[in-house]
Structure formats: structure tokens, C-alpha cells
Design a protein around this motif. Structure first.
Motif, PDB file in Angstrom:
ATOM      1  N   PRO A 181      49.416  49.656  42.510  1.00 28.27           N
ATOM      2  CA  PRO A 181      50.551  49.528  41.596  1.00 28.27           C
ATOM      3  C   PRO A 181      50.367  48.349  40.639  1.00 28.27           C
ATOM      4  O   PRO A 181      49.509  47.494  40.881  1.00 28.27           O
ATOM      5  CB  PRO A 181      51.725  49.283  42.556  1.00 28.27           C
ATOM      6  CG  PRO A 181      51.106  48.605  43.727  1.00 28.27           C
ATOM      7  CD  PRO A 181      49.758  49.238  43.903  1.00 28.27           C
ATOM      8  N   PRO A 182      51.188  48.298  39.571  1.00 25.90           N
ATOM      9  CA  PRO A 182      51.042  47.217  38.587  1.00 25.90           C
ATOM     10  C   PRO A 182      51.291  45.847  39.209  1.00 25.90           C
ATOM     11  O   PRO A 182      52.098  45.703  40.116  1.00 25.90           O
ATOM     12  CB  PRO A 182      52.119  47.544  37.545  1.00 25.90           C
ATOM     13  CG  PRO A 182      52.420  48.997  37.729  1.00 25.90           C
ATOM     14  CD  PRO A 182      52.239  49.267  39.194  1.00 25.90           C
ATOM     15  N   ILE A 183      50.550  44.863  38.723  1.00 25.25           N
ATOM     16  CA  ILE A 183      50.783  43.484  39.120  1.00 25.25           C
ATOM     17  C   ILE A 183      50.955  42.643  37.853  1.00 25.25           C
ATOM     18  O   ILE A 183      50.769  43.141  36.742  1.00 25.25           O
ATOM     19  CB  ILE A 183      49.620  42.927  39.970  1.00 25.25           C
ATOM     20  CG1 ILE A 183      48.339  42.831  39.138  1.00 25.25           C
ATOM     21  CG2 ILE A 183      49.401  43.789  41.207  1.00 25.25           C
ATOM     22  CD1 ILE A 183      47.198  42.118  39.849  1.00 25.25           C
ATOM     23  N   THR A 184      51.309  41.384  38.006  1.00 21.69           N
ATOM     24  CA  THR A 184      51.491  40.494  36.868  1.00 21.69           C
ATOM     25  C   THR A 184      50.206  39.718  36.614  1.00 21.69           C
ATOM     26  O   THR A 184      49.657  39.107  37.529  1.00 21.69           O
ATOM     27  CB  THR A 184      52.640  39.507  37.125  1.00 21.69           C
ATOM     28  OG1 THR A 184      53.825  40.242  37.397  1.00 21.69           O
ATOM     29  CG2 THR A 184      52.872  38.623  35.917  1.00 21.69           C
ATOM     30  N   HIS A 226      56.478  34.662  43.073  1.00 26.06           N
ATOM     31  CA  HIS A 226      55.514  35.635  43.577  1.00 26.06           C
ATOM     32  C   HIS A 226      55.092  35.282  44.995  1.00 26.06           C
ATOM     33  O   HIS A 226      54.835  34.116  45.311  1.00 26.06           O
ATOM     34  CB  HIS A 226      54.285  35.705  42.669  1.00 26.06           C
ATOM     35  CG  HIS A 226      54.587  36.201  41.286  1.00 26.06           C
ATOM     36  ND1 HIS A 226      55.050  35.375  40.281  1.00 26.06           N
ATOM     37  CD2 HIS A 226      54.515  37.447  40.752  1.00 26.06           C
ATOM     38  CE1 HIS A 226      55.241  36.086  39.182  1.00 26.06           C
ATOM     39  NE2 HIS A 226      54.924  37.340  39.443  1.00 26.06           N
ATOM     40  N   ALA A 227      55.016  36.304  45.831  1.00 23.32           N
ATOM     41  CA  ALA A 227      54.674  36.090  47.239  1.00 23.32           C
ATOM     42  C   ALA A 227      53.176  35.954  47.448  1.00 23.32           C
ATOM     43  O   ALA A 227      52.730  35.264  48.366  1.00 23.32           O
ATOM     44  CB  ALA A 227      55.208  37.246  48.087  1.00 23.32           C
ATOM     45  N   ARG A 228      52.379  36.630  46.615  1.00 22.93           N
ATOM     46  CA  ARG A 228      50.919  36.572  46.728  1.00 22.93           C
ATOM     47  C   ARG A 228      50.347  36.196  45.370  1.00 22.93           C
ATOM     48  O   ARG A 228      50.661  36.837  44.361  1.00 22.93           O
ATOM     49  CB  ARG A 228      50.356  37.919  47.197  1.00 22.93           C
ATOM     50  CG  ARG A 228      50.767  38.304  48.614  1.00 22.93           C
ATOM     51  CD  ARG A 228      50.119  39.617  49.016  1.00 22.93           C
ATOM     52  NE  ARG A 228      50.367  39.950  50.399  1.00 22.93           N
ATOM     53  CZ  ARG A 228      51.421  40.660  50.808  1.00 22.93           C
ATOM     54  NH1 ARG A 228      52.299  41.119  49.910  1.00 22.93           N
ATOM     55  NH2 ARG A 228      51.589  40.924  52.096  1.00 22.93           N
ATOM     56  N   VAL A 254      40.071  41.107  47.076  1.00 22.78           N
ATOM     57  CA  VAL A 254      41.323  40.439  47.454  1.00 22.78           C
ATOM     58  C   VAL A 254      42.516  41.356  47.207  1.00 22.78           C
ATOM     59  O   VAL A 254      43.400  41.517  48.057  1.00 22.78           O
ATOM     60  CB  VAL A 254      41.484  39.122  46.680  1.00 22.78           C
ATOM     61  CG1 VAL A 254      42.867  38.518  46.935  1.00 22.78           C
ATOM     62  CG2 VAL A 254      40.402  38.125  47.078  1.00 22.78           C
ATOM     63  N   LEU A 255      42.560  41.982  46.032  1.00 23.45           N
ATOM     64  CA  LEU A 255      43.690  42.862  45.706  1.00 23.45           C
ATOM     65  C   LEU A 255      43.735  44.068  46.642  1.00 23.45           C
ATOM     66  O   LEU A 255      44.818  44.537  47.009  1.00 23.45           O
ATOM     67  CB  LEU A 255      43.595  43.317  44.249  1.00 23.45           C
ATOM     68  CG  LEU A 255      43.803  42.228  43.190  1.00 23.45           C
ATOM     69  CD1 LEU A 255      43.701  42.824  41.792  1.00 23.45           C
ATOM     70  CD2 LEU A 255      45.157  41.543  43.365  1.00 23.45           C
ATOM     71  N   ALA A 256      42.574  44.582  47.016  1.00 21.80           N
ATOM     72  CA  ALA A 256      42.544  45.718  47.947  1.00 21.80           C
ATOM     73  C   ALA A 256      43.190  45.329  49.271  1.00 21.80           C
ATOM     74  O   ALA A 256      43.892  46.135  49.897  1.00 21.80           O
ATOM     75  CB  ALA A 256      41.108  46.189  48.165  1.00 21.80           C
ATOM     76  N   GLY A 257      42.971  44.096  49.695  1.00 17.73           N
ATOM     77  CA  GLY A 257      43.612  43.623  50.917  1.00 17.73           C
ATOM     78  C   GLY A 257      45.114  43.507  50.795  1.00 17.73           C
ATOM     79  O   GLY A 257      45.822  43.492  51.808  1.00 17.73           O
ATOM     80  N   TRP A 258      45.582  43.446  49.568  1.00 12.79           N
ATOM     81  CA  TRP A 258      47.028  43.383  49.299  1.00 12.79           C
ATOM     82  C   TRP A 258      47.596  44.746  48.890  1.00 12.79           C
ATOM     83  O   TRP A 258      48.729  44.836  48.436  1.00 12.79           O
ATOM     84  CB  TRP A 258      47.309  42.365  48.201  1.00 12.79           C
ATOM     85  CG  TRP A 258      47.031  40.940  48.620  1.00 12.79           C
ATOM     86  CD1 TRP A 258      46.845  40.478  49.878  1.00 12.79           C
ATOM     87  CD2 TRP A 258      46.882  39.798  47.750  1.00 12.79           C
ATOM     88  NE1 TRP A 258      46.610  39.126  49.875  1.00 12.79           N
ATOM     89  CE2 TRP A 258      46.628  38.677  48.578  1.00 12.79           C
ATOM     90  CE3 TRP A 258      46.950  39.617  46.375  1.00 12.79           C
ATOM     91  CZ2 TRP A 258      46.435  37.394  48.072  1.00 12.79           C
ATOM     92  CZ3 TRP A 258      46.762  38.337  45.854  1.00 12.79           C
ATOM     93  CH2 TRP A 258      46.511  37.236  46.699  1.00 12.79           C
ATOM     94  N   GLY A 259      46.784  45.800  49.028  1.00 12.97           N
ATOM     95  CA  GLY A 259      47.260  47.148  48.737  1.00 12.97           C
ATOM     96  C   GLY A 259      47.244  47.528  47.278  1.00 12.97           C
ATOM     97  O   GLY A 259      47.961  48.441  46.861  1.00 12.97           O
ATOM     98  N   VAL A 260      46.398  46.856  46.467  1.00 15.37           N
ATOM     99  CA  VAL A 260      46.332  47.124  45.032  1.00 15.37           C
ATOM    100  C   VAL A 260      44.926  47.583  44.666  1.00 15.37           C
ATOM    101  O   VAL A 260      43.933  46.943  45.041  1.00 15.37           O
ATOM    102  CB  VAL A 260      46.695  45.867  44.206  1.00 15.37           C
ATOM    103  CG1 VAL A 260      46.528  46.140  42.709  1.00 15.37           C
ATOM    104  CG2 VAL A 260      48.122  45.427  44.505  1.00 15.37           C
TER     105      VAL A 260
END
Length: 354
Positions: A47-50, A68-70, A160-166
Motif C-alpha cells: 500500500p502507499p506510504i509517505t 508515523h509508527a515505522r 525493510v518495507l517487505a518486512g513491514w508489509g509493503v
């Protein structure tokens, strides 16, 4: 200290922030911003991130960290490893890594992290992708070692983003023309295409639209054309007159002065949200500098004559736009002053900073 600028359109809804840090005028020190722009221009998040170009900001980062949490940071980082070495540092280890500070924004970042820890407001997860620099000098270009490391940095970002579901996936390169002038007085089916809609959304994301209603912005959209510039493409040429105002909606422009024999020097870098050509737009005088695209840059432009034609029907819109031009111009001046101070300290190596 640099003003913050949004580089990827609408804010993400995932609570994840990707922050590129650095000074584009100091060679490898601008790594974080260079990588961020490559991601914005050639990748898609789901999903989109900032994504934010943090430049050399310090304490101004505090609200972003709170919201932001992450958070994933990309920056040049001093180390005893060979130039181009990529390091992945997490959470509390980041504060220790910043004990050796390359530039003033590292001092500000360390202060932000110390304050967050004191207030017990640290993000749930904080990751820094740091790269050992090769050359820290007055230069807009990255060194060969850092340029070669960029694919490794992007792969680390993806991990890193993959680990956060992105998912962060490459997309096809955008076309030269992303949108064109919309004819709102004589609309056709063609005018309601994605290109015409893009003009509106591009302007809505820019500071030029601050305080404008949707109807007022549609009136401005009717005289506006947005387009993409290729790397090093000239937008404004020194000594020429074009009577247009340009808003950078994505990317950056180098402000350069000609030195003769085809050489030029860069005196400033305009970023997403900045405006260009405002003095020529207001006075009609020749431009005092040449503006060149740094990477793929998107700008939205309109001519003074078309803008003046709206005075009778949209006086309040004209007033608010002129207010916004002054405010953005003042912000650019403040940032230039701050960067001048940083460069002066870098050159003189004073105050114990370097």
C-alpha cells in the motif's frame, strides 16, 4: 536547515515514512535525497506510504517522527568501512551511529531522537540505511563508489518495507508529457481525460493552491500545463524572458549561472513545492539564472497574460495565489541562508562541527 517537501503525492495511509536526508550541494552527503528521488520517479509502493525529502532538516523532523509508527531513513553515514559500504542500523543503535556527525543535519537528527526518547515517543520501529561516503565536497554529483551502491540501497529499502508489509516495485518510465492545458470554457470529451485531471491534482498538492477552493483551483488549472523534464533539461535560460511561473510538483531544479565557454556553476537547488521564475513572472524582466532539471522533474506552469485575464472573474483567487508566491519565495530565501551558514562552517571547519 532545509524546508521539508513532500515528494510522492498524497500521504500514505500505512503509518510508514521513508525519509531521504542530505545536502545535494555536498556530493555524497546528498545520497538520501538522490535515492528518494529515484524511488519516487521509478517505483510504486503498495500500500502507499509517505515519502519525504528531508534535506538538511533537524528539529523540524519531530512532528513527522511523532506521526508515523515505522520510519526508514536513508543517509550518508560516517564509518571506518570502505566508501560505498551499506549498513542497516535499527532503533537505539541509530543514536550511537550518529555520535560521529558528518554535517549539521546529523546534529539535528540526533537531537530529535534524544527528545523522542526523553518524551517516550519513539516510533515503534526505526531503521537507518547508511552509506559510507567517498567524497564530501562542493559537488552536485555523487562519487563513483556511492553511485554504484545505489542499487544495493534500493534493495535494502525493498527488504525493510517487505518486512513491514509493503511492496516496492519498479514501474515503467513516465512519458515526457504527463498532462496538458485543460479547456474548461469549451470542454470536450478529450478534456476530461486523465491528463486534464492530473493538472488539478498536481496543483492541489503544491503550496500554490494553499487556501484555494476547488472552484478557484479549477480556474487556475484552466491556464496551467504540467509536464516532465528529463535529466539536465533546461526550463529557464539565463537572459531570456518567458513571463511564466513554474511550480515544482516533483523532483528538483538546479539554479545555475553561466561561466562562459559552456561551463556553469550551481548556486542553489529548488525542490518539490518550490516555485521558479517568479520575478520574471511579476516584472517581465530577463531571467538572471538558468534552471536545469536534476533527474526527472515535474513542473506546472502558467503565463502571466493568462493569469491576468482571470482578475475580473477570480479576484480572490488571484490575491491568494500572489500571497502563496510571496510565502514560498520567503521560504526559499530562508533555506538558502541556512545552507549558506552550513557551507560556511564546512569550508572554514569552525565551531568544532567538522
Amino acid at each position: 536547515m532545509s524546508a521539508l517537501s513532500e515528494s510522492a503525492g498524497p500521504q500514505g495511509t500505512s503509518g510508514i515514512l521513508l525519509l531521504g536526508l542530505g545536502n545535494l550541494l555536498l556530493g555524497d552527503e546528498g545520497l538520501g535525497v538522490h535515492v528518494l528521488r529515484r524511488l519516487v520517479a521509478g517505483y510504486h509502493c503498495e500500500p502507499p506510504i509517505t515519502l519525504i525529502d528531508g534535506g538538511t532538516a533537524g528539529l523540524e523532523l519531530l512532528p513527522l517522527f511523532r506521526d508515523h509508527a515505522r520510519i526508514l531513513l536513508i543517509d550518508a553515514l560516517d564509518s571506518d568501512r570502505p566508501p560505498g559500504t551499506v549498513s542497516l542500523i535499527r532503533d537505539q543503535d541509530i543514536r550511537r551511529a550518529l555520535e560521529v556527525k558528518l554535517t549539521l543535519h546529523h546534529l539535528g537528527l540526533a537531537e530529535v531522537l534524544a527528545l523522542l526518547a526523553l518524551l517516550d515517543e519513539m516510533p515503534a520501529e526505526l531503521v537507518l540505511i547508511g552509506v559510507a561516503p567517498q567524497r564530501m565536497a562542493l559537488d552536485l554529483e555523487l562519487s563513483p563508489a556511492i553511485t554504484a551502491a545505489i542499487p544495493v540501497v534500493i534493495a535494502a529499502v525493498q527488504s525493510v518495507l517487505a518486512g513491514w508489509g509493503v511492496r516496492l516495485d519498479p514501474v515503467a518510465a513516465p512519458g515526457q508529457q504527463v498532462c496538458r492545458r485543460a479547456n474548461l470554457t469549451n470542454p470536450t470529451n478529450e478534456d476530461h481525460s486523465m491528463n486534464a485531471i492530473d493538472n488539478f491534482s498536481c496543483l492541489r498538492r503544491s503550496p500554490l493552491s494553499e487556501g484555494l477552493t476547488d472552484d478557484q483551483l479549477r480556474a487556475l488549472t484552466g491556464i496551467t500545463c504540467c509536464r516532465r523534464l528529463q535529466d539536465h533539461e533546461v526550463l529557464i535560460e539565463e537572459g531570456k524572458i518567458d513571463n511564466s511561473l513554474h511550480v515544482i510538483t516533483e523532483g528538483a531544479l538546479a539554479v545555475t549561472r553561466n561561466l562562459g565557454k559552456g561551463d556553469y556553476t550551481t548556486i542553489h537547488v529548488l525542490r518539490t513545492g518550490d516555485m521558479a521564475g517568479e520575478m520574471g513572472f511579476v516584472t517581465g524582466r530577463p531571467h538572471s539564472a538558468t534552471l536545469r532539471s536534476l533527474g526527472c522533474t515535474q513542473v506546472c506552469s502558467f503565463e502571466r497574460a493568462a493569469f491576468e485575464d482571470l482578475v475580473t472573474d477570480e479576484p480572490w483567487m488571484i490575491y491568494r495565489v500572489m500571497q502563496n508566491i510571496v510565502q514560498v519565495g520567503h521560504g526559499i530565501l530562508r533555506r538558502m541562508n541556512a545552507e549558506y551558514v552550513e557551507l560556511t562552517k564546512y569550508i572554514t571547519q569552525s565551531h568544532g562541527v567538522y
